[in-house]
Design an enzyme around this catalytic site. Sequence first.
Site, PDB file in Angstrom:
ATOM      1  CD  GLU A  61      -3.173  -0.043   1.930  1.00 46.48           C
ATOM      2  OE1 GLU A  61      -4.402  -0.598   1.937  1.00 46.48           O
ATOM      3  OE2 GLU A  61      -3.231   0.789   3.435  1.00 46.48           O
ATOM      4  CE  LYS A 118     -12.161   1.644   1.044  1.00 46.13           C
ATOM      5  NZ  LYS A 118     -11.928   2.715   1.948  1.00 46.13           N
ATOM      6  CG  HIS A 167       7.456 -29.008  -0.025  1.00 47.42           C
ATOM      7  ND1 HIS A 167       7.703 -30.718  -0.677  1.00 47.42           N
ATOM      8  CD2 HIS A 167       8.169 -28.703   0.712  1.00 47.42           C
ATOM      9  CE1 HIS A 167       8.746 -30.827   0.461  1.00 47.42           C
ATOM     10  NE2 HIS A 167       8.944 -30.061   1.120  1.00 47.42           N
TER      11      HIS A 167
HETATM   12  O1  PA5 Z   1      -3.345   1.215   5.487  1.00 48.05           O
HETATM   13  C1  PA5 Z   1      -4.360   1.699   5.502  1.00 48.05           C
HETATM   14  O2  PA5 Z   1      -4.851   3.272   5.486  1.00 48.05           O
HETATM   15  C2  PA5 Z   1      -5.275   0.823   5.374  1.00 48.05           C
HETATM   16  O3  PA5 Z   1      -4.848  -0.557   5.006  1.00 48.05           O
HETATM   17  C3  PA5 Z   1      -6.172   0.744   6.815  1.00 48.05           C
HETATM   18  O4  PA5 Z   1      -6.279   0.209   7.614  1.00 48.05           O
HETATM   19  C4  PA5 Z   1      -8.082  -0.123   6.345  1.00 48.05           C
HETATM   20  O5  PA5 Z   1      -8.757   0.422   4.692  1.00 48.05           O
HETATM   21  C5  PA5 Z   1      -9.004   0.420   7.172  1.00 48.05           C
HETATM   22  O6  PA5 Z   1      -9.048   1.672   7.477  1.00 48.05           O
HETATM   23  P1  PA5 Z   1     -10.280   1.899   8.870  1.00 48.05           P
HETATM   24  O7  PA5 Z   1      -9.545   1.376  10.123  1.00 48.05           O
HETATM   25  O8  PA5 Z   1     -10.025   3.753   8.245  1.00 48.05           O
HETATM   26  O9  PA5 Z   1     -11.842   1.050   8.848  1.00 48.05           O
END
Ligand code: PA5
Length: 447
Positions: A289, A424, A310
């Site tokens: 990310e 989303k 494996h």
């Molecule tokens: O690193 C990030 O920002 C994302 O992976 C969030 O942690 C994830 O989308 C969850 O978001 P939230 O804590 O707002 O529910």
Amino acid sequence: MQNIRIELQKAEQFLAPGSVEALQPQVKAAREALESGQCAGNDFLGWLHLPSSITPEFLAQIKACAQTLRENCDTIVVAGIGGSYLGARAVIDALANSFEWLTNQGENPNILFAGNNIGEDYLYELTEYLRGRKFGVINISKSGTTTETALAFRLLKKQCEEQRGKDVARQVIVAITDAKKGAARTTADKEGYTSFIIPDNVGGRFSVLTPVGLLPIACAGFDIDALIRGAQDMEQLCGCETPYEENPAAQYAAVRNALYQSGKKIEILVNFQPKLHYMNEWWKQLYGESEGKDQKGIFPAAVDFSTDLHSMGQWIQEGERTIFETVISVIDQRHTLLFPHDDENLDGLNFLEGRRVDEVNKMAELGTQLAHVDGGVPNMRIVMPKLDEYYLGQLIYFFEVGCGVSGLVLGVNPFNQPGVEAYKKNMFALLGKPGYEAETEAIKSRL
Ligand code: PA5
């Protein structure tokens, strides 16, 4: 006290002479930019000095809340997704007895995870499992609006209130969310839940050392003081003042960027301990990310060895040569298990009699590293003295700062995730969420 350290030689041997040295000024500048806040995403740098800013009083609050949950629950469900669950799960899985949950007879509550998928069967089976149990819920969402988590929480809240009564439910449901905004905050305030705040300037995937990770880890019975101590020591070691030769995060960032520039587009994080499976998952999210944007970024993959030798072992040994490996190697085991003697020796394993299982695992690790290097796969090795809270704290902070520096060297903003929104928007349009009427019409016309 030793620190985790990084071995680079079997990766650097694949690089043109001078290519790592050439990156060192950029690595230094990136680390300094994090420090001064003169970098992309500088409103999300709260994780950088988080370990050293955590006070004993704050840890005492977390421990007190964990104690209430432990006293009142045999099972605790952590609802969260991405950065709001992977860190806690990584640490708990690394430290927990792998089989205690099967009997649930230990002194610790079972920690289960939900809100990280939309599997109907998963959620149905979870609600069935929880029937009749004294369960509590930790609802974690920074935005407070994430669909996966909100969906699971609605189910869990209702079941908890029905099973345990509204008054007990209020004691055993805890919220970890934004200070002011989001549905999770609104619900927590209205219901009077105990709640903890996720700081504005700490992004989800960098939040394991906030209540997001600390509360579930403390609920599971692990030592969060030691976890933070480990992170604090790594914060010092990976600071701006530490020269490149002594700074493991700077070395990691430099070598992985040099490998990327030489055409190695995929990094595979490897462990030789099944307990580290979720550490791999946490790392994948952290790096994926943070770096995968602007049509750039090393693709973070992960394997559990020797299990995956494996399955993925063939590809790694002989597939396309665009990969490198980073191996997490744990030196000491918690337990000792010796191979027994067998009079008949039908399996031919008497040559291992009296030797430790870990010796075999270590030779599998060394043999694999040599084979993969021979097969053209650069190898880095991160050496952890043992798998405990202190060294997990070190490892977490090491990876976080390595990620921040790496992303800046790559030339992206490591602290945003604009690409996560696309699915989303489509999902809400397809579901006909109020406010998405135009998107609904547009997407339906494509089907
Ligand atoms: O690193 C990030 O920002 C994302 O992976 C969030 O942690 C994830 O989308 C969850 O978001 P939230 O804590 O707002 O529910």
